[in-house]
Structures are given as C-alpha cells and as structure tokens.
Enzyme design. Structure first.
Site, PDB file in Angstrom:
ATOM      1  N   TYR A  91     -31.283  19.251  43.348  1.00 34.80           N
ATOM      2  CA  TYR A  91     -32.483  19.278  42.515  1.00 34.80           C
ATOM      3  C   TYR A  91     -33.499  20.330  42.966  1.00 34.80           C
ATOM      4  O   TYR A  91     -34.544  20.472  42.348  1.00 34.80           O
ATOM      5  CB  TYR A  91     -33.136  17.894  42.501  1.00 34.80           C
ATOM      6  CG  TYR A  91     -32.257  16.846  41.870  1.00 34.80           C
ATOM      7  CD1 TYR A  91     -32.116  16.772  40.488  1.00 34.80           C
ATOM      8  CD2 TYR A  91     -31.545  15.948  42.649  1.00 34.80           C
ATOM      9  CE1 TYR A  91     -31.310  15.820  39.893  1.00 34.80           C
ATOM     10  CE2 TYR A  91     -30.721  14.991  42.062  1.00 34.80           C
ATOM     11  CZ  TYR A  91     -30.614  14.932  40.682  1.00 34.80           C
ATOM     12  OH  TYR A  91     -29.791  13.998  40.098  1.00 34.80           O
ATOM     13  N   TYR A 464     -33.571  12.058  33.572  1.00 35.90           N
ATOM     14  CA  TYR A 464     -34.602  11.370  34.355  1.00 35.90           C
ATOM     15  C   TYR A 464     -35.081  12.200  35.539  1.00 35.90           C
ATOM     16  O   TYR A 464     -36.126  11.907  36.123  1.00 35.90           O
ATOM     17  CB  TYR A 464     -34.094  10.005  34.822  1.00 35.90           C
ATOM     18  CG  TYR A 464     -33.370   9.982  36.149  1.00 35.90           C
ATOM     19  CD1 TYR A 464     -33.928   9.330  37.250  1.00 35.90           C
ATOM     20  CD2 TYR A 464     -32.133  10.598  36.311  1.00 35.90           C
ATOM     21  CE1 TYR A 464     -33.271   9.290  38.466  1.00 35.90           C
ATOM     22  CE2 TYR A 464     -31.468  10.558  37.528  1.00 35.90           C
ATOM     23  CZ  TYR A 464     -32.042   9.908  38.599  1.00 35.90           C
ATOM     24  OH  TYR A 464     -31.387   9.878  39.806  1.00 35.90           O
ATOM     25  N   ARG A 465     -34.352  13.228  35.929  1.00 39.42           N
ATOM     26  CA  ARG A 465     -34.773  14.191  36.945  1.00 39.42           C
ATOM     27  C   ARG A 465     -33.879  15.410  36.793  1.00 39.42           C
ATOM     28  O   ARG A 465     -32.799  15.325  36.206  1.00 39.42           O
ATOM     29  CB  ARG A 465     -34.690  13.597  38.363  1.00 39.42           C
ATOM     30  CG  ARG A 465     -33.285  13.328  38.847  1.00 39.42           C
ATOM     31  CD  ARG A 465     -33.203  12.308  39.956  1.00 39.42           C
ATOM     32  NE  ARG A 465     -33.667  12.764  41.253  1.00 39.42           N
ATOM     33  CZ  ARG A 465     -33.252  12.224  42.402  1.00 39.42           C
ATOM     34  NH1 ARG A 465     -32.359  11.247  42.401  1.00 39.42           N
ATOM     35  NH2 ARG A 465     -33.737  12.654  43.541  1.00 39.42           N
TER      36      ARG A 465
END
Length: 520
Positions: A91, A464-465
């Site tokens: 991420y 969601y991310r």
C-alpha cells in the site's frame, strides 16, 4: 547521486533551510536528508518507485518534537508524510504520496502502558505487534493481540489503515478507544473521554461528548496520531475450530452463504477469510518448480500443486473462542452447517487454557511468513492489493471472483485472492504479486489494476484501502452526488490544515494549495 526530489515550489536552497531548522529543533541525529536516507524511505513495491521519493525524513521521539516539526513545516509550507513504522507493504510502505515530502518517522515513539483490569493498551505509533506481544509475555498478561499477516507493522498504524487480524478483535479500527493527535497547527488534542481532565475512562468509552473524532483520523490527513488506546481480547478459556478445504472454484458461493449467517448471528465472532490455493502454496513453493511457461497457470499445473500439498481450491479457518462448554455446543452447530456444503477436507483443532498453545494469528501471535508470497515469481518480488467491499452474498461473491479471475488470466497473472468476513460485509482481497525484474509484466500492472477498479465500480463495489499510486483513482470512484464525500473531506482538510502540510493526497484528500497534484 540521483536528482534531488523537491516538493512543488521548492528549491534546493529552501530545502536546505528546512533541514537546518529541523536539526536546530531535534538535533542532527534525528534528521535524515542524505541519499541513503531517501533511498531507505522509498516504496520498493511500487510500480513506479520514482513517483514517491521523499526529500528527507525526521525521527521524533516525543510529542513535543512532533509539534516542533509541524511548526517548522507550517513556516516553510513543507509537506510532511507521517508513518508509524512504514511496513504497510502493498500500500506504500514508508514512501509519501507527494514526491519531495518529508517523512515523519514515528517508529522511535515506543512507549507502552497497560490497564490489566480492562485490557487496554495505551501505546505510541512505533509500537509494533512484536513489541506489544513481547510486553504481554514479559509481564505475564493474559491478553491476545489481533495480528495481521505482516506483524512487522505498527499496532496503531494498522488500525488507522483499517487493517484486519484473525481473532474476534480482527477489525482493528473498531477497537481504538481514544486518540492523542497533533493537529496541523501544532495543537495537541485528545479525543473521546481524553478531552475530560482527570477522566480514568479515556480507554473505556470511545465517544465522549459531541462528535466522535477517532474515525475521522482513520485513513485521513487531518493530524498526526501520537498515542492511542487499543482494546485487547482477554485470553479465552478455550479455542475450538476447523481448517476446511473445498475442491472447486464454484464452491465459493456455498462457503459464503454458509459462513455469512454464522458470522452475522454471532456464532463466529472472528473475521474468517476464505483464501484460494495460491495463498497457501505461495509460502510453500515457487512458480519455477512447476512450469516455465508464461501467462497464467493452467488448470493442470494448479491441480498438481494442490495435489502435492493436499489443499483445496479454496480454504478457510474457522475458530470459536470463549468458555469450553459454550465452544463445544457451538462447534456442533458449526460442524453440522459446514457438513451440509460437502467440504473435501476438515481438520478439527482445539485448545484449552493450560495446554501448549498453537502459535498463529488465531492465538494473537505475530507472524511474517505470509510475505513469503512475494518470492512466487522470483526476482525482486512485491505485491499490490486490490480490495473491494462486497455484501455477504454467495452469488455476488462468485460473480466478483469470476470477473477478477478472468482479468488475471487476460493479463497473464497468477491469481491470489481471498474473501474476509466482517459482521455484514466481505473484503475481497486480491494480491497482485509482481516481479520487479520482469519489465514486460510490470508494464501491464497499471492497466490491469485500473481494469479491476473499473469492473468493481461498474458493479457497485469500492475499495477499502489502496496503494499510493491509486488513492486519487479510488477516491474518485466514490462519486455519489458529484463526489460529495471527497468535497466534504477537503473542506475539513482546508479548515484544519490551511497550509496543506500533513500528508497531502492521503486517501485522495488534497489541500487547496496542492489541488493541482491530483491524479486521475
């Protein structure tokens, strides 16, 4: 020497002034602006590593130092990028969204306090899962963590990015109860009951009086969290459950429709995750042991891998926590319901307090072995996560899997995917495993990812991310009423942070001063 990354409007001379101001406030030993320092804070999993180079980093160890950093950043309009430990692999790790930002590395803030009567840990951002686990063990405290698949990371950082663990406390962000935050103007605030002088309920009641701000600092850039209360699960009397394997891709529908009701009614209180064969195989073997053919693996190769390791196309681990007699009764129900959907393999497991404990995420034990999956292709491995939110509906889950699997095959990628249960939702976590040394394959990743986002959006599913590269893309996909939510977020951002210094671009939230940096 690489070209010096600079934020918008900066010169090398101005950056040097910023560095000197940081050294005067913190000491030179906490300021990192050399070439090796910048290399250290890059994201080696990124598709384009050059897009996220910091200009330097600072390493505060006290709240007062964080406040001093924020004051200097306002003085020079220097963008900051706070990280807890920088282990958010897939991420963005420790790299900033906006190139040239200064990383605020909070990993040196490692204080731990513990309220054993109530199971509340009050910790700083540098406290990792291994740190907190070791603290519990050293002090004989009978509490379990909720650890993610990569436990090198920060407990606070994971909760602030809505990370998920394996126990009944698996939705980590829900178990935050009161934060301490340095706001963009340098002011220190405590949320919830922490705003009440002398209250001993800061870590017990999450709301306080008025608006609840804890979740406003989750996945946002409205401040720098310097302390948090985190609820831990008391060690249960017993644990029972089963590891279950299913033979066909189509079995996903029955699995979701069986497990979903058990989760919603509360018989299953954990966050079980249905994972495909590669989630298991990628930590046991590598692709080159099976084939040298390009493109996605054939069914014959998949069948051979599954046969060697005796794993299903899908597998799921289900656990029951609590008093032994209650678990025994619940297990009978679980066994009956799972039996109705005809698994290929069921492996029961049980534990009672006093017996030797299984060291796994299901017992709150930190781990890092799932990261072995980045070696699947060989070369410099990595992964990027694509994770839309779905309802707990078997037909919809199967359709989402089939669309995604078809895309993996189209782009010549081996599919690693899972479906993790919340109380009412599924998170469809898809790992795009990459080989940074395969130029041809890397050239496809951006288009591949964007196709997955578009497919999900067309069916009403949002992530969601996401990785730094795609924060603007994902924020833009939440487009109801002309992106009203993004406009609300940016209204709050500009009110709290008029100079736009804290994590510009985080979660697609840009301050007005840097709005031109938004990407599609």
């Amino acid at each position: 020497m690489e070209e010096l990354p600079l934020p918008p409007g900066f010169t090398a001379r101005k950056l040097d002034q910023v560095r000197k101001a940081f050294e005067a406030a913190l000491g030179a030993d906490k300021v990192f602006f050399e070439d090796l320092d910048r290399l250290t804070y890059q994201d080696k999993f990124a598709i384009d590593e050059d897009a996220h180079h910091p200009s330097g980093a600072v390493g505060p160890t006290t709240v007062e130092e964080v406040q001093a950093i924020v004051k200097i950043a306002n003085q020079f309009a220097m963008p900051l990028w706070p990280i807890s430990r920088g282990k958010n692999f897939g991420y963005g790790t420790s790299a900033p969204e906006l190139a040239g930002s200064v990383v605020v590395d909070l990993s040196g803030m490692k204080k731990i306090e513990f309220d054993a009567a109530n199971g509340v840990a009050t910790i700083e951002p540098g406290v990792g899962f291994y740190d907190l686990y070791d603290y519990l063990q050293a002090n004989g405290l009978p509490f379990w963590l909720s650890t993610p698949g990569n436990s090198w990371g920060s407990v606070i950082g994971n909760a602030l990015d809505r990370g998920v663990g394996y126990t009944p406390y698996g939705e980590n962000t829900k178990f935050l109860c009161g934060l301490e935050v340095v706001l963009p103007n340098g002011e220190l605030v405590r949320t919830g009951m922490g705003a009440f002088d002398g209250a001993d309920t800061w870590g017990l009641y999450p709301f306080g009086f008025g608006p609840g701000w804890d979740q406003m600092f989750v996945q946002s850039n409205f401040g720098i969290v310097t302390k948090a209360n985190v609820w831990l699960m008391e060690e249960p009397e017993s644990l029972m459950g089963m590891d279950v394997e299913f033979d066909r891709p189509e079995d996903l529908k029955a699995m979701v429709d069986c497990i979903g009701p058990l989760r919603r009614e509360g018989l299953l209180r954990q966050s079980p995750s249905i994972g495909n064969w590669l989630r298991a195989a990628s930590i046991l073997t590598t692709r080159d042991e099976w084939t040298d053919q390009p493109g996605a693996l054939s069914d014959d190769v998949i069948d051979a891998i599954r046969k060697r390791f005796n794993i299903g196309w899908w597998g799921v681990s289900l656990r029951l926590y609590g008093r032994e007699e209650m678990n025994k009764a619940a297990y009978k129900v679980l066994e009956s319901e799972i039996g109705k959907i005809k698994p290929m393999l069921v492996k029961p497991t049980s534990w009672v307090k006093g017996q030797p404990m299984e060291r796994s995420g299901f017992t709150g034990t930190p781990m890092t072995f799932p990261l072995q999956n980045v070696n699947w292709y060989g070369g410099r491995g990595g992964h990027i996560g694509f994770s839309p939110i779905l309802p707990q509906d078997g037909d919809k889950a199967l359709a989402q899997f089939q669309r995604t699997y078809a895309r993996y095959k189209e782009y010549g990628m081996d599919y690693q995917g899972s479906f993790a249960f919340g109380e009412r939702h599924l998170i469809n976590v898809n790992a795009m495993i990459i080989d940074k040394d395969d130029d041809a394959k890397m050239a496809k990743i951006d288009t591949f990812f964007r196709a997955l986002v578009a497919d999900a959006k067309a069916n009403g599913y949002g992530e969601y991310r996401t990785h730094l590269d795609y924060m603007d893309l994902v924020a833009g996909s939440y487009g109801w009423n002309n992106n009203a939510l993004r406009r609300l977020n940016e209204t709050v951002k500009n009110a709290l942070d008029p100079n736009g210094i804290i994590a510009p671009g985080k979660s697609g939230i840009w301050p007005s001063r840097l709005a031109g940096e938004r990407k599609s």
